[in-house]
Scaffold this active site. Structure first.
Site, PDB file in Angstrom:
ATOM      1  N   HIS A   8      31.301 -22.914 -13.981  1.00 49.90           N
ATOM      2  CA  HIS A   8      30.850 -24.154 -14.621  1.00 49.90           C
ATOM      3  C   HIS A   8      31.575 -24.311 -15.948  1.00 49.90           C
ATOM      4  CE1 HIS A   8      28.150 -27.130 -16.479  1.00 49.90           C
ATOM      5  NE2 HIS A   8      27.863 -27.468 -15.244  1.00 49.90           N
ATOM      6  N   GLU A  17      25.558 -26.717  -7.517  1.00 53.14           N
ATOM      7  CA  GLU A  17      25.935 -27.233  -6.214  1.00 53.14           C
ATOM      8  C   GLU A  17      25.683 -26.235  -5.081  1.00 53.14           C
ATOM      9  OE1 GLU A  17      27.974 -27.580  -8.841  1.00 53.14           O
ATOM     10  OE2 GLU A  17      28.108 -29.758  -9.106  1.00 53.14           O
TER      11      GLU A  17
END
Length: 381
Positions: free
Chosen positions: A263, A316
């Site tokens: 991320h 996700e």
């Protein structure tokens, strides 16, 4: 000559505005909406309660929530004009269709520039846009499947209605609550690309619909909103536990990114991923066990191959697992994200509209030094 300030590419770590909406603390693995831990909001609140919080800066009383739902209800049903338009967009991907349909819905309202209307009118425009977005997306999905769009049911909450309008079946309480967890967790997440896009457009004084359509365009890029289905596709590509290590090493050796990991902000576990893992655990089953095994081996192999870089699952990875188990079709994963993020975008637009300063950075020119003489007649020699 004015003095300019050079900043990192992509505005990385650059603060461009003050906000009261929320923040992401990447080093701590923590983020919040207003003054509340976002994960705790997902654990204890309905989507509508958090929507109210983002709009009004406080959690509602029961009476306030009932009034809020009553205000939103008329906006959840498609107008005859939209129903006539949507079949012409059904061949497009859901986000491509949403760009056009949401723009048409906002234009037909009609929305006026945020610079020209008061706070109450802006807030009402935001409620309309947030309420109509899931209706548009589910209607387009059903049209693509050769089915008629469905109106929302008065007895269902936001998440349950979304699943019902998409599938035609009233979801189980477990499935509806699982999707609601995901929706709450993804309402807002700092100045990501789509949120920043919305604020830039709002800073020009444009109407709220223009800012939201711009945000949808930013979200449609696969580096921003397209990963949940791709992360699940990775599990399919691996196939089974015996193939995990070989697949991971093959992807890394080929220089390909493993979707669902890493991320831009978090340098530790993504709190959204941790929470969605627990939501997936409540479903249980083979796909959940397999996903957890893949997660563990990816983290271990990444630590081996890329020592010093701490990479963990992002939202996700388990979002795909949860939505699959809740019955959301994979092409609707990113659109589902959009139905929650539109609330965060709107909150940011409303906040930006209170500041009349246009966002207008500068670019550093690195081309051929000017001025080069223009040839006679304008033709290259």
């Amino acid at each position: 000559m004015p003095e300019f300030i050079e900043v990192p590419k992509g505005l990385d770590r650059v603060i461009v505005a003050d906000t009261e909406i929320g923040d992401v603390r990447g080093e701590e693995g923590f983020y919040h909406y207003r003054q509340y831990n976002a994960v705790e909001l997902a654990q204890h609140c309905s989507f509508e309660q958090v929507w109210y919080l983002m709009t009004h800066a406080e959690l509602p009383t029961r009476a306030q929530l009932d009034a809020f739902k009553a205000q939103v209800a008329p906006y959840r049903t498609l107008t005859p004009q939209l129903r006539e338009l949507l079949p012409h967009l059904a061949a497009a991907s859901p986000l491509d269709g949403l760009r056009t349909a949401l723009s048409a819905a906002c234009a037909a309202r009609p929305m006026r520039p945020v610079l020209d209307i008061d706070e109450a009118a802006r807030a009402d425009d935001a409620l309309f846009a947030c309420a109509v977005t899931p209706a548009i997306l589910t209607a387009m999905w059903r049209l693509q499947q050769g089915q008629e769009p469905l109106d929302p049911r008065e007895d269902l909450g936001y998440a349950a209605n979304y699943l019902y309008m998409m599938t035609g079946e009233v979801p189980s309480a477990e499935a509806a609550r699982a999707v609601e967890h995901y929706l709450i967790l993804t309402i807002d997440h700092g100045f990501n690309a789509s949120t920043f896009t919305a604020r830039v457009i709002a800073s020009t004084g444009a109407d709220l619909g223009a800012a939201l359509v711009g945000a949808v365009g930013a979200l449609s890029g696969p580096l921003h909103g397209g990963a949940p289905a791709r992360a699940l596709d990775a599990l399919d590509a691996i196939g089974g536990p015996d193939n995990i290590d070989a697949w991971i090493r093959g992807e890394l050796e080929a220089g390909r990114r493993i979707m669902g990991f890493g991320h831009a902000v978090y340098k530790t576990d993504d709190p959204r991923s941790i929470h969605l893992r627990s939501v997936a655990d409540e479903f249980g089953g083979g796909i959940v066990d397999f996903a957890k095994t893949v997660e563990r081996r990816v983290v271990e192999i990444l630590a081996e191959v890329k020592p010093g870089r701490k990479l963990y699952t992002n939202v996700e990875f388990y979002a795909g697992v949860v939505m699959e188990l809740a019955g959301v079709p994979r092409p609707m994963f990113t659109p589902t994200f959009t139905t929650s993020r539109v609330v965060g975008w709107s909150a940011n637009i409303l906040e930006q509209a209170r500041d009349s300063k246009i966002i207008r950075p500068r670019a550093k020119y690195v081309g051929t030094p000017p001025p080069v003489p223009v040839p006679e007649g304008g033709f290259a020699e």
